[in-house]
Design a protein around this motif. Structure first.
Motif, PDB file in Angstrom:
ATOM      1  N   GLN A   8      41.207  35.025  34.968  1.00 31.50           N
ATOM      2  CA  GLN A   8      41.026  36.107  35.937  1.00 31.50           C
ATOM      3  C   GLN A   8      41.786  37.352  35.495  1.00 31.50           C
ATOM      4  OE1 GLN A   8      42.349  34.431  39.645  1.00 31.50           O
ATOM      5  NE2 GLN A   8      40.451  33.297  39.963  1.00 31.50           N
ATOM      6  N   SER A   9      42.997  37.146  34.992  1.00 31.94           N
ATOM      7  CA  SER A   9      43.824  38.259  34.533  1.00 31.94           C
ATOM      8  C   SER A   9      43.186  38.962  33.334  1.00 31.94           C
ATOM      9  CB  SER A   9      45.217  37.746  34.169  1.00 31.94           C
ATOM     10  OG  SER A   9      46.018  38.794  33.689  1.00 31.94           O
ATOM     11  N   LYS A  10      42.676  38.180  32.377  1.00 34.53           N
ATOM     12  CA  LYS A  10      42.015  38.757  31.198  1.00 34.53           C
ATOM     13  C   LYS A  10      40.761  39.525  31.600  1.00 34.53           C
ATOM     14  CE  LYS A  10      43.445  35.565  27.534  1.00 34.53           C
ATOM     15  NZ  LYS A  10      42.942  34.572  26.571  1.00 34.53           N
ATOM     16  N   ALA A  11      40.005  38.977  32.542  1.00 32.15           N
ATOM     17  CA  ALA A  11      38.779  39.638  32.992  1.00 32.15           C
ATOM     18  C   ALA A  11      39.104  40.953  33.697  1.00 32.15           C
ATOM     19  CB  ALA A  11      37.987  38.717  33.917  1.00 32.15           C
ATOM     20  N   PHE A  13      41.824  42.800  33.283  1.00 34.16           N
ATOM     21  CA  PHE A  13      42.303  43.719  32.256  1.00 34.16           C
ATOM     22  C   PHE A  13      41.122  44.326  31.508  1.00 34.16           C
ATOM     23  CE2 PHE A  13      43.247  44.467  27.773  1.00 34.16           C
ATOM     24  CZ  PHE A  13      44.208  45.461  27.895  1.00 34.16           C
ATOM     25  N   GLY A  14      40.162  43.500  31.147  1.00 36.48           N
ATOM     26  CA  GLY A  14      38.993  43.967  30.413  1.00 36.48           C
ATOM     27  C   GLY A  14      38.209  45.023  31.166  1.00 36.48           C
ATOM     28  N   GLY A  43      35.861  45.012  22.088  1.00 40.12           N
ATOM     29  CA  GLY A  43      34.851  44.334  22.907  1.00 40.12           C
ATOM     30  C   GLY A  43      35.348  43.006  23.451  1.00 40.12           C
ATOM     31  N   ARG A  44      36.080  42.261  22.640  1.00 34.64           N
ATOM     32  CA  ARG A  44      36.631  40.976  23.101  1.00 34.64           C
ATOM     33  C   ARG A  44      37.649  41.193  24.217  1.00 34.64           C
ATOM     34  NH1 ARG A  44      37.142  39.991  17.278  1.00 34.64           N
ATOM     35  NH2 ARG A  44      35.252  38.933  16.652  1.00 34.64           N
ATOM     36  N   TYR A  45      38.470  42.233  24.066  1.00 32.68           N
ATOM     37  CA  TYR A  45      39.421  42.549  25.144  1.00 32.68           C
ATOM     38  C   TYR A  45      38.665  42.875  26.425  1.00 32.68           C
ATOM     39  CZ  TYR A  45      42.817  43.414  21.303  1.00 32.68           C
ATOM     40  OH  TYR A  45      43.618  43.328  20.199  1.00 32.68           O
TER      41      TYR A  45
END
Length: 70
Positions: A8-11, A13-14, A43-45
């Motif tokens: 959830q945090s990565k999403a 941030f992205g 793009g991966r980030y």
């Protein structure tokens, strides 16, 4: 299937990264060049598939005129 807190945090941030990049009218290629990573990594980030190293995060924040906790 629910996402873990990390996912959830990565999403989140992205999404913020993409919004900030687009607000500055930067392409993934241009941002990648400024911060020293390949545009596919940007793009991966943005997709939440990877997290940037601290040094890359600082460079992105500077390029996008945001704080690292944005």
């Amino acid at each position: 299937m629910s996402l873990t807190k990390t996912q959830q945090s990565k999403a989140a941030f992205g999404k913020r990264l993409a919004a900030a990049r687009e607000a500055k009218n930067l392409t993934k290629q241009k941002l990648g060049k400024v911060v020293g990573v390949h545009h596919t990594q940007i793009g991966r980030y943005e997709k939440g598939e990877a997290s940037p190293a601290a040094e890359v995060l600082k460079k992105m924040a500077n390029a996008l005129d945001v704080s690292t906790d944005y």
